[in-house]
Design a protein around this motif. Structure first.
Motif, PDB file in Angstrom:
ATOM      1  N   GLY A 255      -3.010  10.539   3.497  1.00 37.94           N
ATOM      2  CA  GLY A 255      -2.302   9.311   3.146  1.00 37.94           C
ATOM      3  C   GLY A 255      -2.249   9.078   1.648  1.00 37.94           C
ATOM      4  O   GLY A 255      -1.213   8.687   1.095  1.00 37.94           O
ATOM      5  N   ALA A 256      -3.378   9.322   0.966  1.00 39.34           N
ATOM      6  CA  ALA A 256      -3.414   9.144  -0.485  1.00 39.34           C
ATOM      7  C   ALA A 256      -2.474  10.111  -1.183  1.00 39.34           C
ATOM      8  O   ALA A 256      -1.842   9.773  -2.191  1.00 39.34           O
ATOM      9  CB  ALA A 256      -4.842   9.334  -0.990  1.00 39.34           C
ATOM     10  N   GLY A 272       4.154   8.845   6.239  1.00 41.02           N
ATOM     11  CA  GLY A 272       2.892   8.327   6.767  1.00 41.02           C
ATOM     12  C   GLY A 272       2.905   8.199   8.268  1.00 41.02           C
ATOM     13  O   GLY A 272       1.907   8.497   8.945  1.00 41.02           O
ATOM     14  N   THR A 273       4.035   7.787   8.806  1.00 38.85           N
ATOM     15  CA  THR A 273       4.167   7.669  10.257  1.00 38.85           C
ATOM     16  C   THR A 273       4.035   9.029  10.930  1.00 38.85           C
ATOM     17  O   THR A 273       3.380   9.169  11.967  1.00 38.85           O
ATOM     18  CB  THR A 273       5.527   7.046  10.620  1.00 38.85           C
ATOM     19  OG1 THR A 273       5.637   5.767   9.988  1.00 38.85           O
ATOM     20  CG2 THR A 273       5.665   6.868  12.125  1.00 38.85           C
ATOM     21  N   ALA A 279      -3.478   7.760   8.135  1.00 40.29           N
ATOM     22  CA  ALA A 279      -2.774   8.278   6.952  1.00 40.29           C
ATOM     23  C   ALA A 279      -1.696   7.294   6.503  1.00 40.29           C
ATOM     24  O   ALA A 279      -1.494   7.076   5.300  1.00 40.29           O
ATOM     25  CB  ALA A 279      -2.168   9.642   7.255  1.00 40.29           C
ATOM     26  N   PHE A 280      -1.008   6.699   7.470  1.00 40.31           N
ATOM     27  CA  PHE A 280       0.024   5.712   7.155  1.00 40.31           C
ATOM     28  C   PHE A 280      -0.572   4.524   6.395  1.00 40.31           C
ATOM     29  O   PHE A 280      -0.005   4.048   5.407  1.00 40.31           O
ATOM     30  CB  PHE A 280       0.688   5.231   8.447  1.00 40.31           C
ATOM     31  CG  PHE A 280       1.607   4.066   8.267  1.00 40.31           C
ATOM     32  CD1 PHE A 280       2.888   4.247   7.771  1.00 40.31           C
ATOM     33  CD2 PHE A 280       1.190   2.780   8.591  1.00 40.31           C
ATOM     34  CE1 PHE A 280       3.741   3.165   7.602  1.00 40.31           C
ATOM     35  CE2 PHE A 280       2.031   1.694   8.423  1.00 40.31           C
ATOM     36  CZ  PHE A 280       3.304   1.892   7.935  1.00 40.31           C
ATOM     37  N   THR A 284       0.364   3.610   2.456  1.00 39.72           N
ATOM     38  CA  THR A 284       0.941   2.322   2.089  1.00 39.72           C
ATOM     39  C   THR A 284       0.117   1.638   1.001  1.00 39.72           C
ATOM     40  O   THR A 284       0.677   1.059   0.061  1.00 39.72           O
ATOM     41  CB  THR A 284       1.020   1.413   3.329  1.00 39.72           C
ATOM     42  OG1 THR A 284       1.757   2.083   4.357  1.00 39.72           O
ATOM     43  CG2 THR A 284       1.694   0.099   2.991  1.00 39.72           C
ATOM     44  N   ILE A 285      -1.205   1.698   1.119  1.00 43.65           N
ATOM     45  CA  ILE A 285      -2.089   1.082   0.125  1.00 43.65           C
ATOM     46  C   ILE A 285      -1.864   1.705  -1.249  1.00 43.65           C
ATOM     47  O   ILE A 285      -1.722   1.008  -2.255  1.00 43.65           O
ATOM     48  CB  ILE A 285      -3.566   1.235   0.551  1.00 43.65           C
ATOM     49  CG1 ILE A 285      -3.870   0.332   1.744  1.00 43.65           C
ATOM     50  CG2 ILE A 285      -4.506   0.907  -0.610  1.00 43.65           C
ATOM     51  CD1 ILE A 285      -5.212   0.611   2.388  1.00 43.65           C
ATOM     52  N   VAL A 286      -1.827   3.034  -1.301  1.00 41.42           N
ATOM     53  CA  VAL A 286      -1.654   3.724  -2.582  1.00 41.42           C
ATOM     54  C   VAL A 286      -0.283   3.416  -3.182  1.00 41.42           C
ATOM     55  O   VAL A 286      -0.158   3.164  -4.384  1.00 41.42           O
ATOM     56  CB  VAL A 286      -1.840   5.244  -2.397  1.00 41.42           C
ATOM     57  CG1 VAL A 286      -1.444   6.003  -3.663  1.00 41.42           C
ATOM     58  CG2 VAL A 286      -3.286   5.556  -2.040  1.00 41.42           C
TER      59      VAL A 286
END
Length: 417
Positions: A255-256, A272-273, A279-280, A284-286
């Motif tokens: 994810g990152a 991500g999906t 991972a999604f 999204t956070i990054v």
């Protein structure tokens, strides 16, 4: 001579009015499509609700264009409303295509097909002269960016912890300087260097637009950079998740990696999906962390440009010059984020988020239709135009490998899972 309002301020005014209207209870909605065969498509195309939603958005756009003309002391003509109808119709068809279930599996958003339809019209057909009054690419994107600020809540970033912010800061600064160096080695001018570096390192299209506003960049160069962002994002979105799986990366590192390298939010969501729920979330956070850096980056770039790009023998620019060159829509972005972060209750925000997102997506879709209408393939890939594309690809390849290393260190081996 009548005094006119700068486009940046007009975008802030229109975005502010739109947010106020939504806050007051008027909630625009994009037409919704989800079809897999001709029968289901026909049923949804004949839906009165979808046509009603499209009508509301058309009136919304016409109102924005009329206000823009009045604030810039320009006449309002019938061509403006005809052009608006054309743009909304193209965006509507892009939404129809996006609603296909096979396409939805890849998470491709309306903006990509808006761009492709615009490119088809521009390169295969032709752009009629009466349409040009409604082609306001920068205005639409600036409105969308100010509205984007209202959905970036500082509390969400803080809940994500420091890891996403650490990675974003390290990646943005390193990749930006590497990209700038590559562009310089390839002999690109300063405008291209700034826009490509920001697009690759921060958040793609939004960063390119913000940078162009800060340096008063060439619209043709901006369109070329935006097209490169979207074209390169597609194979990254499709190939990176299976590569991560083949390399047995943890969901957090995956994810990152996705969130730190893919340059459009829609492509990050799609990738991500495909990579899985955890991972999604991290992707999204990054990506959110990088989006938050947009305002800071635009401010720093405007300071650099004001002090280093002046006319020969001109005095050193002062605070007034910096203020004049600073992209005012970035202030709108920051103010919207602050208001919705600290003055709007979570329950109210949850209720308003969907219509804000829909209207923001609508303006972005219009912008990408306009970008397609203004872009010729020969301007991107023709003779003498290969260097920006080469610089972008080299910088993006470096971004992929460097961000993978940082993602592993921050979310994997060095600081913990």
């Amino acid at each position: 001579m009548k005094k006119t309002l700068h486009e940046d301020w007009i975008a802030v005014v229109l975005a502010g009015l739109s947010l106020i209207l939504i806050f007051s209870g008027l909630k625009p909605t994009l037409p919704k499509f989800e079809w897999s065969d001709g029968a289901s498509l026909t049923a949804q195309l004949s839906s009165a609700k979808n046509w009603g939603n499209m009508g509301v958005l058309y009136v919304w756009l016409c109102s924005c264009l009329a206000i823009t003309r009045l604030l810039s002391s320009q006449p309002v003509s019938i061509h403006l409303f005809l052009g608006a109808l054309f743009l909304v119709t193209v965006a509507f068809f892009a939404q129809v295509i996006t609603g296909n279930k096979a396409i939805q599996q890849y998470g491709i958003e309306i903006v990509l097909f808006s761009l492709l339809l615009g490119l088809f019209i521009s390169n295969v057909l032709r752009v009629p002269a009466w349409l040009k009054a409604a082609i306001q690419t920068e205005l639409y994107i600036k409105i969308g960016l100010v509205m984007l600020g209202s959905t970036i809540i500082f509390g969400d970033i803080m809940k994500a912890g420091a890891f996403g912010i650490i990675q974003s800061v390290v990646v943005v600064f390193t990749v930006w300087y590497f990209s700038f160096w590559v562009c310089k080695k390839l002999g690109l001018d300063d405008e291209f260097r700034m826009m490509i570096s920001s697009a690759v390192s921060i958040c793609g299209v939004s960063a390119a637009i913000a940078t162009s506003g800060a340096i008063e960049g060439d619209n043709k160069k901006l369109s070329q950079v935006i097209s490169l962002v979207l074209i390169v994002a597609i194979p990254m979105m499709l190939l990176m998740p299976p590569i991560a799986h083949a390399l047995n990366m943890s969901p957090a590192v995956t994810g990152a990696w996705l969130g730190g390298t893919i340059d459009t939010s829609g492509a990050v969501v799609a990738a991500g999906t495909l990579a899985g729920e955890e991972a999604f979330k991290i992707a999204t956070i990054v990506k959110f962390s990088q989006n938050v850096l947009l305002g800071i980056a635009a401010f720093c770039i405007s300071l650099y440009w004001a002090y280093n790009k002046k006319q020969e023998n001109a005095p050193k620019p002062g605070l007034k010059t910096i203020w004049e060159r600073f992209p005012k829509f970035v202030l709108g972005f920051i103010v919207a984020s602050l208001i919705f972060s600290f003055l709007v209750s979570p329950a109210t925000f949850k209720d308003l988020k969907a219509p804000i997102k829909d209207l923001q997506t609508f303006f972005f879709a219009l912008a990408f239709v306009c970008i397609g209408l203004e872009t010729k393939f020969k301007d991107i890939f023709g003779a003498g135009n290969s260097r920006p594309a080469l610089a972008f690809v080299i910088a993006q390849v470096f971004n992929i490998f460097f961000t993978l290393i940082v993602a592993y260190l921050v979310f994997g081996g060095l600081f913990g899972a």
